[in-house]
Design a protein around this motif. Structure first.
Motif, PDB file in Angstrom:
ATOM      1  N   LEU A   1      -9.486 -38.130  54.000  1.00 54.87           N
ATOM      2  CA  LEU A   1      -8.149 -37.983  54.586  1.00 54.87           C
ATOM      3  C   LEU A   1      -7.099 -38.723  53.753  1.00 54.87           C
ATOM      4  N   ALA A   2      -7.403 -39.943  53.327  1.00 53.79           N
ATOM      5  CA  ALA A   2      -6.472 -40.713  52.502  1.00 53.79           C
ATOM      6  C   ALA A   2      -6.225 -40.007  51.168  1.00 53.79           C
ATOM      7  N   TYR A   3      -7.288 -39.492  50.588  1.00 55.73           N
ATOM      8  CA  TYR A   3      -7.186 -38.769  49.312  1.00 55.73           C
ATOM      9  C   TYR A   3      -6.310 -37.528  49.484  1.00 55.73           C
ATOM     10  N   GLN A   4      -6.591 -36.754  50.517  1.00 57.90           N
ATOM     11  CA  GLN A   4      -5.848 -35.520  50.742  1.00 57.90           C
ATOM     12  C   GLN A   4      -4.370 -35.824  51.024  1.00 57.90           C
ATOM     13  N   GLU A   5      -4.106 -36.884  51.742  1.00 56.21           N
ATOM     14  CA  GLU A   5      -2.718 -37.273  52.011  1.00 56.21           C
ATOM     15  C   GLU A   5      -2.006 -37.646  50.716  1.00 56.21           C
ATOM     16  N   LYS A   6      -2.692 -38.358  49.842  1.00 58.59           N
ATOM     17  CA  LYS A   6      -2.073 -38.794  48.592  1.00 58.59           C
ATOM     18  C   LYS A   6      -1.888 -37.648  47.603  1.00 58.59           C
ATOM     19  N   PHE A   7      -2.916 -36.799  47.453  1.00 59.03           N
ATOM     20  CA  PHE A   7      -2.892 -35.784  46.401  1.00 59.03           C
ATOM     21  C   PHE A   7      -2.564 -34.374  46.889  1.00 59.03           C
ATOM     22  N   GLY A   8      -2.663 -34.128  48.187  1.00 59.89           N
ATOM     23  CA  GLY A   8      -2.322 -32.817  48.718  1.00 59.89           C
ATOM     24  C   GLY A   8      -3.417 -31.778  48.613  1.00 59.89           C
TER      25      GLY A   8
END
Length: 181
Positions: A108-115
């Motif tokens: 989730l953190a990765y997806q929030e940061k990188f889209g």
């Protein structure tokens, strides 16, 4: 390396464009990648096919890369009913609950940061290795992460192409195209 086509490559070269396009789309959802690899047929060797795949992956625009990644489920959550993603993510399936929970949170953190989803060539990797990778990569710059994602996508495409060429069923032969609904 073999200098002549394998039976799987011969079959891939012989099928109609529709069947080959469908098979390639199962490997990579990026339309530009599919078009480039399809346009290179017939391939004299598997290595020539892999090289075409590598070149097509390297040439993907940001939009093409996003299109290709959109078909990949998050690590730890293979697409329901998709044996390919389940097989590729096998290393996460038996992970302890705490590790899976940390992977979900980092996803989730990765997806929030990188889209986009965290993309890693998970074939043969254990859960701890994948967790370590996402821990490292979540701190990357977007530019560095795009480079890594492109490399990982290239590895995934090669593995999937190799499986296509090894599959005794493979894509349908030309006479079978369209024979069944």
């Amino acid at each position: 390396m073999s200098s002549s086509p394998t039976p799987g490559l011969t079959r891939f070269n012989a099928v109609g464009d529709g069947a080959a396009r469908a098979a390639l789309h199962e490997i990579c959802a990026g339309g530009a990648w599919v078009d480039a690899v399809l346009g290179g047929r017939p391939y004299p060797t598997a290595e020539a096919l892999y090289a075409a795949s590598d070149a097509a992956t390297a040439a993907l625009t940001a939009g093409g890369l996003a299109e290709a990644m959109a078909a990949h489920p998050p690590i730890g959550r293979p697409a329901p009913g998709d044996p390919v993603s389940a097989r590729e993510q096998r290393g996460m399936a038996q992970a302890p609950p705490g590790l899976r929970a940390e992977m979900r949170a980092l996803n989730l953190a990765y997806q929030e940061k990188f889209g986009h989803v965290f993309l890693i060539c998970a074939t043969g990797l254990g859960a701890a290795h994948m967790l370590d990778a996402i821990r490292r990569r979540v701190g990357n710059t977007p530019e560095r992460e795009r480079e890594i994602v492109r490399e990982e996508l290239g590895r995934i495409n090669r593995i999937r192409l190799a499986r296509l060429l090894e599959d005794p069923a493979g894509p349908p032969v030309p006479e079978q195209e369209g024979a069944r609904p």
